[in-house]
Structures are given as C-alpha cells and as structure tokens.
Enzyme design. Structure first.
Site, PDB file in Angstrom:
ATOM      1  N   CYS A  15       0.852  -1.201   0.000  1.00  0.00           N
ATOM      2  CA  CYS A  15       0.000   0.000   0.000  1.00  0.00           C
ATOM      3  C   CYS A  15       0.883   1.244   0.000  1.00  0.00           C
ATOM      4  CB  CYS A  15      -0.954   0.142   1.176  1.00  0.00           C
ATOM      5  SG  CYS A  15      -2.150  -1.174   1.304  1.00  0.00           S
ATOM      6  N   ARG A  40       3.502  -0.075  -4.963  1.00  0.00           N
ATOM      7  CA  ARG A  40       3.393  -0.761  -3.671  1.00  0.00           C
ATOM      8  C   ARG A  40       2.074  -1.502  -3.521  1.00  0.00           C
ATOM      9  NH1 ARG A  40       7.086   1.319  -0.352  1.00  0.00           N
ATOM     10  NH2 ARG A  40       8.400   2.693  -1.529  1.00  0.00           N
ATOM     11  N   TRP A  87      -3.126  -2.591  -1.702  1.00  0.00           N
ATOM     12  CA  TRP A  87      -2.904  -4.010  -1.977  1.00  0.00           C
ATOM     13  C   TRP A  87      -3.691  -4.737  -0.889  1.00  0.00           C
ATOM     14  CZ3 TRP A  87      -0.635  -8.205   0.634  1.00  0.00           C
ATOM     15  CH2 TRP A  87      -0.282  -9.310  -0.164  1.00  0.00           C
ATOM     16  N   ASN A 113      -1.507   1.526   5.963  1.00  0.00           N
ATOM     17  CA  ASN A 113      -0.743   0.439   5.361  1.00  0.00           C
ATOM     18  C   ASN A 113      -0.332  -0.483   6.502  1.00  0.00           C
ATOM     19  OD1 ASN A 113       1.515  -1.020   4.329  1.00  0.00           O
ATOM     20  ND2 ASN A 113       2.779   0.770   4.786  1.00  0.00           N
ATOM     21  N   GLY A 114      -0.665  -1.761   6.386  1.00  0.00           N
ATOM     22  CA  GLY A 114      -0.359  -2.705   7.455  1.00  0.00           C
ATOM     23  C   GLY A 114      -1.567  -3.583   7.749  1.00  0.00           C
ATOM     24  N   GLU A 477      17.010 -17.498  -9.533  1.00  0.00           N
ATOM     25  CA  GLU A 477      16.570 -16.123  -9.779  1.00  0.00           C
ATOM     26  C   GLU A 477      15.878 -16.020 -11.149  1.00  0.00           C
ATOM     27  OE1 GLU A 477      15.956 -13.642  -8.194  1.00  0.00           O
ATOM     28  OE2 GLU A 477      16.014 -11.957  -9.564  1.00  0.00           O
ATOM     29  N   LYS A 481      12.020 -14.725 -11.621  1.00  0.00           N
ATOM     30  CA  LYS A 481      11.666 -13.607 -12.511  1.00  0.00           C
ATOM     31  C   LYS A 481      10.599 -14.044 -13.502  1.00  0.00           C
ATOM     32  CE  LYS A 481      12.883 -10.875 -10.820  1.00  0.00           C
ATOM     33  NZ  LYS A 481      13.792 -10.694  -9.731  1.00  0.00           N
ATOM     34  N   GLU A 484       7.098 -14.511 -11.849  1.00  0.00           N
ATOM     35  CA  GLU A 484       6.368 -13.322 -11.408  1.00  0.00           C
ATOM     36  C   GLU A 484       5.960 -12.398 -12.549  1.00  0.00           C
ATOM     37  OE1 GLU A 484      10.258 -11.019  -9.584  1.00  0.00           O
ATOM     38  OE2 GLU A 484       8.324 -10.587  -8.734  1.00  0.00           O
ATOM     39  N   HIS A 500      17.211 -36.666  -9.662  1.00  0.00           N
ATOM     40  CA  HIS A 500      16.519 -37.112  -8.451  1.00  0.00           C
ATOM     41  C   HIS A 500      15.035 -36.793  -8.493  1.00  0.00           C
ATOM     42  CE1 HIS A 500      20.406 -38.180  -6.918  1.00  0.00           C
ATOM     43  NE2 HIS A 500      20.854 -36.988  -7.241  1.00  0.00           N
ATOM     44  N   LYS A 595       5.493  -4.396  -4.455  1.00  0.00           N
ATOM     45  CA  LYS A 595       6.942  -4.259  -4.539  1.00  0.00           C
ATOM     46  C   LYS A 595       7.652  -4.861  -3.343  1.00  0.00           C
ATOM     47  CE  LYS A 595      10.930  -2.822  -5.905  1.00  0.00           C
ATOM     48  NZ  LYS A 595      11.567  -3.782  -6.791  1.00  0.00           N
TER      49      LYS A 595
HETATM   50  C1  F6R Z   1      11.261 -10.539  -6.837  1.00  0.00           C
HETATM   51  C2  F6R Z   1      11.136  -9.583  -5.762  1.00  0.00           C
HETATM   52  C3  F6R Z   1      10.925 -10.080  -4.387  1.00  0.00           C
HETATM   53  C4  F6R Z   1      11.833  -9.332  -3.414  1.00  0.00           C
HETATM   54  C5  F6R Z   1      11.516  -9.754  -1.976  1.00  0.00           C
HETATM   55  C6  F6R Z   1      12.446  -9.103  -0.985  1.00  0.00           C
HETATM   56  O1  F6R Z   1      11.513  -9.918  -8.062  1.00  0.00           O
HETATM   57  O2  F6R Z   1      11.198  -8.389  -5.993  1.00  0.00           O
HETATM   58  O3  F6R Z   1      11.137 -11.451  -4.312  1.00  0.00           O
HETATM   59  O4  F6R Z   1      13.155  -9.621  -3.736  1.00  0.00           O
HETATM   60  O5  F6R Z   1      10.192  -9.400  -1.671  1.00  0.00           O
HETATM   61  O6  F6R Z   1      12.375  -7.715  -1.036  1.00  0.00           O
HETATM   62  P1  F6R Z   1      13.488  -6.819  -0.381  1.00  0.00           P
HETATM   63  O7  F6R Z   1      14.753  -7.034  -1.102  1.00  0.00           O
HETATM   64  O8  F6R Z   1      12.964  -5.419  -0.516  1.00  0.00           O
HETATM   65  O9  F6R Z   1      13.587  -7.238   1.060  1.00  0.00           O
END
Ligand code: F6R
Length: 600
Positions: A15, A40, A87, A113-114, A477, A481, A484, A500, A595
C-alpha cells in the site's frame, strides 16, 4: 535537478500512502504522489480532501489512472488531503474497501498500510456503541476510534495517539479530521511513514518517491511515534508522550530516476540501468566494509538472511564465504527463527534487502537481536526500518527500483556481497572490477536474441532453469523472474538434482535454461544438458562458451567467476520481461504482488 544516486529513502510497503497540508490546492500533488507509489499496491485507490469545512472522499477499485478517470480526483478541492493506493489484505477488492476509510459521519478519514490484527474485537465493541461500518477492512476501525477520541479530546494528535494504543499489529496511518483542516496526523508501527518538509507545505508518505521534486527534506519517524504536521510545523511525540525535535535529512535523489525515459516500462529501464548501477554499488565506505569484515570474521555463528530475489544474492554470498573457509548459512528470512538455537551472543546476521522494509526480514533480525546476535545489513533504502535495526549498513546505491520485479538491486547486491567477502579475505581494492560495466553492456546487447526466444516460448506452461555451484542461485533467480512477470510455472535448481526427480517432467519441447560458464562445473553441466536433450528438451545455454548441445545459445561475456552472476542474470531478466510483454501482462505491476512485502 540533480542529486547523487547515493541512497534513497524508505521504500517498501504493501500500500502507498500520501498526505499533504499546503498553502495551495493539493489534489494534483496527491495524485502525482499516488502514481509514484502505486508500485506498492495497485488494486484500488482513493483520495479525501477537506474544503469549505466539508470532507469529500472519492475512491474505488482499480488502478490510480482508472479511478482518476472515473472520479476525476484531480478536480477535488482543498488545501489538505490524504490519498492511498491499496494491496488488499483484509476485505476484497471493492469500492467500499478502498481507502480512505471514514468514521460514521465522515468526520475522520484514515489511510493505512499494514494489518490491524485485533480489528474484529475492536469492531464488535464499536458496533455495540452504535458505530456503523461501511467496509470489510481492518482500517475502518481506526477512523471510528479516532472519532470517539477526538470527541473527547478535541486534539487530533492526542486522539490518534489514544487510538493507536488500542491497535495490535502493524500500521502506518495518515489521519485527517474535518474540523481541523490545518492538521494532518501520522503514526507508525512496523511500517514506514516519513515526513516531507516543504516550503509552506508538509507531506506524510510511505516513501520519499511520493514527494520527490517537491522537497528533498525528510524526517524519518521511529517506531510507535506519532506526528502532527501543519503547513509550517512538525510535532513528533515518542511513545512515552515526550516531544522530540528532529531535524530533516537532506535526501539525495535524482528526479529523472522517476521517469521511464524512453522505455516502455520501469522494469526495462531498470534492467538497462545496470551498467551504471553495478559501478555505483562500488561506492562503499572503506571503514564500514572493514567493520563488516571484522564482525563476520569474529562471529560465533553466521547467517545471511533475505527474502525472494535478495535471498538469491544471500546464497551467492554464502557460497563465497564457505569457499573462503567461513562457515555460514543463508536462510530465508521467514524461516530464520527456526534456527534460533544458533542465534546467541556472538552470532552475526547479515540481512540483505532492497527496500529494508520486508516484514519477514525485519522480524528475523528482531528475533536475532533479542537472542543477542548483532545485525549487519545491505539495503537500498536509506533510513529504512532494516537499516535502523542494524549495527552497520552498506548501501546498494542503485537508486529507486520502481518495477515490482527486483533487477538492478540484485546485481548491486551481488557486487556489494562480493566486496564484503573480499574485505573478509583481506583484499583492499574497492574500485569497480575492470571490465564489469562493459560486460554488463554486452550482456544487454543480447536483447534481440532474447526477444526471439520470448516469442518462441511464450505459450509454454513450464520452464526449467538449471546450473551448478555458484550459478545455481542464478538459475533460481531466473525462474523467480519468469514466474512473477510471465505467470509461467518455472523451477530453478542445481543441475545435480535433475536425476533425483525433475527429469521425469522433461519431454519433447520442454524449454530448459542452462546457466553454464566456463570453469570447473562446465563439463558436468554440459552432461546434464545432454541428458535433458536426449529426453526431448530444448536447451537454451547462457554461457561465455558455445556448445552444440544448446538448441539456442545466449552469449554472455567472460568475467572473473565471482562476478559472472551479474552478467548471467541479465538475459534471464530480459527473458522474463519480454515474455510478460508477449503475453500482454504488465511487467511493472504483476498480478497479486506488491513491490515489497511489509505484512507477514
Ligand atoms: C522478486 C522480488 C521479491 C523481493 C523480496 C524481498 O523480483 O522483488 O522477491 O526480492 O520481496 O524484497 P526486499 O529485497 O525489498 O527485502
């Protein structure tokens, strides 16, 4: 306007909040701020202003632009207002559940937010007193309690303080009271809220991005503080009730970081910023690096903790430390407490986080600290909650990352993690590694090849990413990517694990990405590629050396092995991005995600 990329301010919240009290109309300012914090949370949005003694609220389900179009937020009148982009946590995505939430007679408006964990009990008690509720949100109770308290105290700050005492959970709130169009009140607990100090105007926001360009003076609030702002004053009250005077920090920022430039999306812009951001990551303070190294070497037990993409950087750091003979573990933040037996006085926890606000990571370091461990952190957001929980902090210096998918923050983390390990090994050099920027540029030049691959494979339902050793986190990674951004199922794993179980899923046409630099694991990884190809897989090789086993080959430049992940991940980021575009997903705002995850 210009400022350094050196650090920016708190980020990360599910949020986005902005409030402004000003000597001018605020609707345009709020709308602008809302768009900048939209990453956010983006399922609904709204705004409330007070004008001519009347409160007006316009809100609804949808992205900020939709709500602006439907409800003409920019035409709202008033020199005070609060706004929110959501969100959903409690209550579905509906017009009624969008924020601001208001009290019975719309005397009090709140953006939040929370999560208020005890909202059900509070709601029941308020209903008994005759309060009527209009939404299913946990937030609405806050507006009703403040209404009661304001009736009693006629003091916006006192009423908000009293209300927060009843709340359990996490919150960053901004409060506006119809009778007091000169005052905004904010409060925070375990969620970010900052004050922006302008000329003739003050802001409350979850992120500095909300008011960048209007002021660069920011006051960070501590946990459980309550703040009251007018056009010209800031009053901060500590949990004890004592007032504190805190001077604003000058925030280093670059306004241009907030534009997409000529790029179609923030994500693509941020991927392309990497030649610059990887070299900025080297701008570290020698003393701080030395302190990191000293504490790591002296640790009785050592953990690296992080979530999501940052966890993949943590795995790379662990690999290098282990290689250097230093025993440590990398643990996802949400699970660190399960290792409590190894967290004690003398332990060190290194936390990696772009936002510095990820709830799991903050909780992990709090648990560790309670048990006597010391915390070091590597963050992008100056002044973030994680930075404030840490003994020492190193910054990623990669500027605001707006796209929900972490890209440039990952490569910056790899650089900084390597610098820390180099310092542990006694290496003194802190200049950018020779050829790194050029190598990143070369990796970016593979984009047209990656676009072809995205078009070819966009209709697939499963993808596998494999690699060995230091490259295994890169494979993980790449899979994250792709999931998502494209919503395609993907798995990343060590190539050694294929036999395995996962090999059973390989059939004719299954796309498999193999990250395979030259080096000690090269031949074994080629054998894994052959085994998959023999079962019908179409193998996409990401490597500095070509091989016939690859159905498609994406060349990345050769670098010192410790930095290879920086260039290997770039085609994987581009693939996920272009796959999203081909599949008509919005790469900047993937569904169901925000985010940074400030709720558990
Ligand atoms: C993936 C992504 C998330 C963040 C995770 C941690 O692309 O953005 O997996 O990496 O939520 O976020 P931070 O680094 O802000 O603690």
């Amino acid at each position: 306007m210009r400022a350094l990329l050196l650090g920016w301010t708190p980020s990360g919240t599910v949020c986005g909040i902005i409030g402004c009290v000003s000597d001018e109309e605020v609707a345009g300012v709020l709308l602008d701020g809302l768009k900048r914090v939209e990453y956010r949370g983006y399922d609904s949005a709204g705004m409330a202003t007070v004008s001519g003694g009347a409160m007006e609220v316009r809100k609804g389900a949808g992205r900020v632009n939709d709500i602006e179009e439907k409800m003409r937020l920019s035409s709202m009148e008033g020199k005070i207002g609060i706004a929110h982009t959501r969100w959903a946590t409690h209550g579905g995505v509906t017009d009624a559940n969008a924020h601001p939430q208001t009290s019975c007679r719309e005397q009090v408006a709140v953006v939040h937010n929370g999560i208020i964990q005890n909202y059900a009990q509070l709601k029941a008690a308020l209903m008994k007193k005759g309060h009527r509720f209009k939404s299913e949100t946990d937030t609405e109770v806050v507006a009703h309690i403040i209404e009661e308290e304001y009736k009693r105290t006629k003091d916006p700050l006192a009423a908000t303080r009293a209300a927060t005492k009843a709340l359990k959970g996490q919150y960053a709130i901004a409060v506006m009271i119809q009778e007091r169009p000169d005052v905004l009140v904010g409060a925070r607990k375990d969620a970010p809220l900052i004050v922006g100090v302008g000329d003739g105007k003050m802001f409350l926001a979850s992120d500095v991005l909300a008011f960048i360009g209007r002021t660069d003076r920011t006051i960070f609030l501590d946990n459980r503080e309550v703040v009251e702002v007018t056009r010209t004053s800031v009053r901060i009250v500590e949990p004890s009730g004592k007032e504190v005077v805190r001077r604003p920090n000058q925030v280093a920022w670059e306004l241009s970081d907030l534009s997409k430039s000529d790029y179609a999306h923030y994500t693509l812009k941020e991927i392309n910023e990497q030649p610059h951001t990887v070299s900025n990551a080297y701008l570290q303070d020698r003393e701080k690096l030395a302190e990191f190294a000293r504490m790591i070497k002296g640790a009785k037990s050592l953990f690296i903790t992080a979530s999501g993409t940052s966890y993949h950087a943590a795995l790379l750091m662990k690999f290098r430390l282990n290689e250097a003979g230093i025993m440590c573990d990398a643990v996802v933040s949400g699970e660190l407490k399960e290792h409590a037996a190894f967290l004690r006085k003398g332990s060190v926890v290194v936390a990696l986080s772009q936002s510095g606000e990820t709830a799991d990571t903050i909780e992990a370091v709090k648990v560790a600290k309670k048990r006597g461990a010391k915390v070091l952190s590597v963050v992008n957001a100056v002044g973030s909650s994680l930075a404030r929980e840490s003994e020492e902090v190193l910054l990623l210096n990669c500027g605001p990352e707006v796209g929900v998918a972490a890209t440039k923050s990952f490569t910056a983390q790899v650089v900084v993690a390597n610098m820390v390990v180099d310092a542990v090994l006694g290496m003194k050099r802190i200049r950018p590694a020779k050829g790194l920027t050029e190598a990143v540029r070369k990796a970016l030049q593979m984009e047209s090849k990656v676009v072809e691959l995205a078009k070819r494979y966009a209709d697939r339902s499963d993808f596998y990413f494999v690699a060995r050793g230091y490259e295994a986190p890169v494979a993980m990674e790449g899979a994250l990517k792709l999931k998502e951004l494209s919503y395609i199922h993907a798995e990343g794993m060590p190539a050694s694990e294929l036999k395995h179980g996962t090999l059973a899923l390989i059939e004719k046409g299954t796309p498999v990405i193999v990250v395979n630099p030259s080096g000690s694991n090269h031949a074994d990884t080629l054998s894994s590629a052959e085994e998959m190809k023999a079962r019908g897989a179409e193998v996409i090789g990401i490597s500095d050396v070509r091989d016939d086993v690859y159905t498609h080959y994406v060349q990345v430049p050769a670098l010192q092995s410790k930095l290879m992940p920086v260039v290997e991940v770039i085609p994987l980021q581009l693939l996920a991005y272009h796959m999203a575009v081909v599949r008509k997903n919005d790469p900047d705002y993937p569904r169901n995600l925000a985010k940074s995850v400030t709720v558990k």
